[in-house]
Design a protein around this motif. Sequence first.
Motif, PDB file in Angstrom:
ATOM      1  N   ALA B 203       0.809  -1.226   0.000  1.00 13.20           N
ATOM      2  CA  ALA B 203       0.000   0.000   0.000  1.00 13.20           C
ATOM      3  C   ALA B 203       0.839   1.271   0.000  1.00 13.20           C
ATOM      4  O   ALA B 203       0.376   2.324  -0.420  1.00 13.20           O
ATOM      5  CB  ALA B 203      -0.949   0.009   1.195  1.00 13.20           C
ATOM      6  N   ILE B 204       2.065   1.191   0.505  1.00 10.41           N
ATOM      7  CA  ILE B 204       2.904   2.399   0.523  1.00 10.41           C
ATOM      8  C   ILE B 204       3.700   2.466  -0.774  1.00 10.41           C
ATOM      9  O   ILE B 204       4.501   1.590  -1.076  1.00 10.41           O
ATOM     10  CB  ILE B 204       3.852   2.387   1.744  1.00 10.41           C
ATOM     11  N   LEU B 205       3.433   3.521  -1.549  1.00 10.65           N
ATOM     12  CA  LEU B 205       4.075   3.632  -2.847  1.00 10.65           C
ATOM     13  C   LEU B 205       5.444   4.289  -2.725  1.00 10.65           C
ATOM     14  O   LEU B 205       6.373   3.958  -3.438  1.00 10.65           O
ATOM     15  CB  LEU B 205       3.192   4.456  -3.790  1.00 10.65           C
ATOM     16  N   PHE B 206       5.549   5.280  -1.818  1.00  8.31           N
ATOM     17  CA  PHE B 206       6.842   5.916  -1.603  1.00  8.31           C
ATOM     18  C   PHE B 206       6.949   6.341  -0.149  1.00  8.31           C
ATOM     19  O   PHE B 206       6.000   6.872   0.413  1.00  8.31           O
ATOM     20  CB  PHE B 206       7.007   7.137  -2.533  1.00  8.31           C
ATOM     21  N   GLU B 207       8.113   6.068   0.457  1.00  3.56           N
ATOM     22  CA  GLU B 207       8.265   6.323   1.883  1.00  3.56           C
ATOM     23  C   GLU B 207       9.589   7.035   2.176  1.00  3.56           C
ATOM     24  O   GLU B 207      10.642   6.411   2.186  1.00  3.56           O
ATOM     25  CB  GLU B 207       8.215   4.989   2.652  1.00  3.56           C
ATOM     26  N   PRO B 208       9.547   8.368   2.377  1.00  6.85           N
ATOM     27  CA  PRO B 208      10.767   9.083   2.734  1.00  6.85           C
ATOM     28  C   PRO B 208      11.159   8.765   4.185  1.00  6.85           C
ATOM     29  O   PRO B 208      10.365   8.197   4.927  1.00  6.85           O
ATOM     30  CB  PRO B 208      10.366  10.539   2.595  1.00  6.85           C
ATOM     31  N   VAL B 209      12.374   9.148   4.575  1.00  4.20           N
ATOM     32  CA  VAL B 209      12.898   8.684   5.850  1.00  4.20           C
ATOM     33  C   VAL B 209      12.110   9.184   7.056  1.00  4.20           C
ATOM     34  O   VAL B 209      11.459   8.426   7.732  1.00  4.20           O
ATOM     35  CB  VAL B 209      14.389   9.046   6.001  1.00  4.20           C
ATOM     36  N   MET B 210      12.167  10.478   7.337  1.00  6.50           N
ATOM     37  CA  MET B 210      11.513  10.936   8.566  1.00  6.50           C
ATOM     38  C   MET B 210      11.148  12.387   8.380  1.00  6.50           C
ATOM     39  O   MET B 210      11.711  13.068   7.544  1.00  6.50           O
ATOM     40  CB  MET B 210      12.499  10.829   9.741  1.00  6.50           C
ATOM     41  N   ASN B 211      10.241  12.858   9.206  1.00  5.99           N
ATOM     42  CA  ASN B 211       9.893  14.276   9.165  1.00  5.99           C
ATOM     43  C   ASN B 211      11.141  15.115   9.403  1.00  5.99           C
ATOM     44  O   ASN B 211      11.803  14.974  10.421  1.00  5.99           O
ATOM     45  CB  ASN B 211       8.841  14.553  10.236  1.00  5.99           C
ATOM     46  N   ARG B 212      11.476  15.976   8.413  1.00  2.00           N
ATOM     47  CA  ARG B 212      12.765  16.690   8.485  1.00  2.00           C
ATOM     48  C   ARG B 212      12.816  17.696   9.611  1.00  2.00           C
ATOM     49  O   ARG B 212      13.809  17.814  10.315  1.00  2.00           O
ATOM     50  CB  ARG B 212      13.051  17.390   7.147  1.00  2.00           C
ATOM     51  N   LEU B 213      11.713  18.422   9.787  1.00  2.00           N
ATOM     52  CA  LEU B 213      11.677  19.456  10.820  1.00  2.00           C
ATOM     53  C   LEU B 213      11.900  18.830  12.198  1.00  2.00           C
ATOM     54  O   LEU B 213      12.696  19.323  12.996  1.00  2.00           O
ATOM     55  CB  LEU B 213      10.326  20.182  10.768  1.00  2.00           C
ATOM     56  N   THR B 214      11.230  17.713  12.436  1.00  2.00           N
ATOM     57  CA  THR B 214      11.382  17.024  13.721  1.00  2.00           C
ATOM     58  C   THR B 214      12.834  16.620  13.939  1.00  2.00           C
ATOM     59  O   THR B 214      13.399  16.791  15.009  1.00  2.00           O
ATOM     60  CB  THR B 214      10.469  15.792  13.776  1.00  2.00           C
ATOM     61  N   ARG B 215      13.466  16.101  12.859  1.00  2.00           N
ATOM     62  CA  ARG B 215      14.859  15.678  12.979  1.00  2.00           C
ATOM     63  C   ARG B 215      15.761  16.868  13.284  1.00  2.00           C
ATOM     64  O   ARG B 215      16.666  16.788  14.109  1.00  2.00           O
ATOM     65  CB  ARG B 215      15.297  14.993  11.689  1.00  2.00           C
ATOM     66  N   GLN B 216      15.475  17.998  12.625  1.00  2.00           N
ATOM     67  CA  GLN B 216      16.324  19.178  12.850  1.00  2.00           C
ATOM     68  C   GLN B 216      16.139  19.752  14.251  1.00  2.00           C
ATOM     69  O   GLN B 216      17.113  20.104  14.913  1.00  2.00           O
ATOM     70  CB  GLN B 216      16.020  20.235  11.781  1.00  2.00           C
ATOM     71  N   ILE B 217      14.902  19.838  14.702  1.00  2.00           N
ATOM     72  CA  ILE B 217      14.664  20.375  16.050  1.00  2.00           C
ATOM     73  C   ILE B 217      15.314  19.475  17.098  1.00  2.00           C
ATOM     74  O   ILE B 217      15.953  19.939  18.037  1.00  2.00           O
ATOM     75  CB  ILE B 217      13.149  20.513  16.326  1.00  2.00           C
ATOM     76  N   ASP B 218      15.195  18.157  16.898  1.00  2.00           N
ATOM     77  CA  ASP B 218      15.751  17.225  17.880  1.00  2.00           C
ATOM     78  C   ASP B 218      17.278  17.279  17.950  1.00  2.00           C
ATOM     79  O   ASP B 218      17.865  16.893  18.956  1.00  2.00           O
ATOM     80  CB  ASP B 218      15.280  15.797  17.578  1.00  2.00           C
ATOM     81  N   GLN B 219      17.920  17.757  16.864  1.00  2.00           N
ATOM     82  CA  GLN B 219      19.374  17.944  16.927  1.00  2.00           C
ATOM     83  C   GLN B 219      19.751  18.828  18.109  1.00  2.00           C
ATOM     84  O   GLN B 219      20.785  18.666  18.731  1.00  2.00           O
ATOM     85  CB  GLN B 219      19.901  18.602  15.635  1.00  2.00           C
ATOM     86  N   PHE B 220      18.883  19.771  18.427  1.00  2.00           N
ATOM     87  CA  PHE B 220      19.139  20.672  19.560  1.00  2.00           C
ATOM     88  C   PHE B 220      18.468  20.168  20.836  1.00  2.00           C
ATOM     89  O   PHE B 220      19.099  20.057  21.875  1.00  2.00           O
ATOM     90  CB  PHE B 220      18.636  22.083  19.244  1.00  2.00           C
TER      91      PHE B 220
END
Lengths: 77, 613
Positions: B203-220
Amino acid sequence: MTLDQLEKGRICRVTGFSSGCEDLVIKLREIGFAESDEVELMHRGPLGAQPLCFRLNRTLIALRSDEARAIQVDAQE
Amino acid sequence: MSRLRIALVGAPNSGKSTLFNGLTGGRAKVANYSGVTVETRTGQLQTPGGAGIDLIDLPGIYGLKARSTDERIAIDLLCNGRDGEAPPDGMLVLIDAAHLRTHLHTVLQMRAIGRPMIVVLNMIDLAERDGLKIDVERLQTELGVPVVTSRATRATGRADLLACIDRETAGWQARSAADSTVCTIDTDLSAMQREARGIADKAILFEPVMNRLTRQIDQFVLHPVAGPIILAALLFFMFQAVYSWSGPFMDALEAGAAGLGQLAGQWLPAGWFHDLIVDGIIAGVGSVVVFLPQIVILFLFILALEASGYMARAAVLMDELMLRVGLNGRAFIPLLSSFACAIPGIMSARTIDNERDRLTTIMVAPLMTCSARLPVYTLIIGAFIPPDTVGVFNLQGIVMFGLYLTGVVSAVTVAFILKRTVTKGSNQVLIMELPTYKLPNPRDFLLSLWGHVSAFLKRAGTIILTTSIILWFLASYPASATSLRESYAGMIGSVLEKLLAPIGFNLEIAIALVPGMAAREVAVGALGTVYAIQGGEENVEGLAAALQGAWSLPTALAFLAWYVFAPQCFATLATARRETNSWAWTGFMFAYLMTLAYIAAGATFHIASWVGL
């Protein structure tokens, strides 16, 4: 190897579970860990490097090393 | 035909509460961390097709093999019904589209219950914005149950869902009557996960890695060094804001109450009714309502931290520290909630699945400085601590922060002792999903804020109003009394006074503490009433001025120390009783807090007197 040994930035796949505690395995499965899922270590906690924050597919999940040790993984590429 | 009863089921953070509010206009609390929806709520929904539906909001669950109390409540209700009620006729099973692969097995487990269901692929717009592509029709075919999408941002996204409910639920009631047997929850988890991953692959045709904003905020936010600093700064900022932003609003409310008192004083003919309104009700209720701005600001912060997804990160950052104390990172969420009010704090301890950890958390939750203490602290600090600046900080703000800190340090100490004595046991696990960051939904946010604010106002209008009137009567009669000591209240207070004199408390405090047992902020209203009666007509500068004249500094400080500990809240004790299901634990909580309050107040009074304050 087990998930707690994973280095940051390396991607691996879940191959199975190894724990004497059946309860723990059920909990890990319920939150979503399953065979062939993609896992990556994203962050370590501030004190004693715990908890560990993993990306499981597209989901972020925090575990302590004890829990991560129950998950067997296969490091890829 | 009776109304259709449908349960709203899904993992924590799948957007259940938002959908519930949207469909019913109801007032369910929304939060981003696991399982804040600890009580089931029922709301009414009228579909465009004319069906009347009772929608039941359940605590978030990942599957049927639950561990923690709130998950068990949800599963029990789903499978067996509760309190003599039959199980729901069907389910709306929510799944966050962004986490389809990880959480799809939850849908399969719900399907195994064997009741009619509709799968709601929720927040599809946010998932698509990430770049995720899902073949919804394929998903429906593979699952064999109806699948409908829903959007996070727009109500229009719910039209499809409502149409689907109308279409699908027609036969539900008949069906559920036919097979209202206890469902089987004997599921093979690994087989189900395998099936779920298989369906996801199709059912999933395309799956990017992760929400980018969340990843960037979590860096801090989750950085080992920057993370704790950000957390500490946030908390310090929050408490400073509660104190400094509220100033103008509180001044306005205070002026309003004073004006109202004067107006009433002029209009009403002199006599007992005049005194009851002015000294009893306006002075009593007014002195509590003044603190509304502080409570609004505090809840504003806590709700924003919850709804944005930050709270779970805070729990992660605190986990190791909490573990060393003997608690668990998850206990951070109930304990932080307890800064607003210990009642939701104690209830959200249900998400802790280790019984001993849960008990320890409940026992120390009342040590977190709840918003009901703010009126007391603010009044005493405002009257006795000069508004000088020390460095860049306000001295009053520092004292306030010190009181909060004392509560936290005491909680940590008590937890440490408890975990090594009465609640000894194996250490427990931490397995927690960290939600994707998002802007709080304004409607949910306001509904939730209003829920807390109206609870405060309701208390002011009921408990505080009642105690103000009773206290006014007791302090004003018999009519022959020439001083407070000769009144009924004085007679009661003088018994307590003997007990409280060693820790520096006077008769007025003893009198105020009696109704103050009902709720902490009542003591402020009670002091307002007592001093309004004593002061008579001259007492126009308000309660703070009256206290400055009547109390010594050591007494004021002892009163503050008392309030850090004293378990003066019936509602909290009742909640602790319900949640621990034990009179012994409730009694223990009351006794240890009272003892600490007495010792702390006594020590403060004598040390302050000895130092010469």
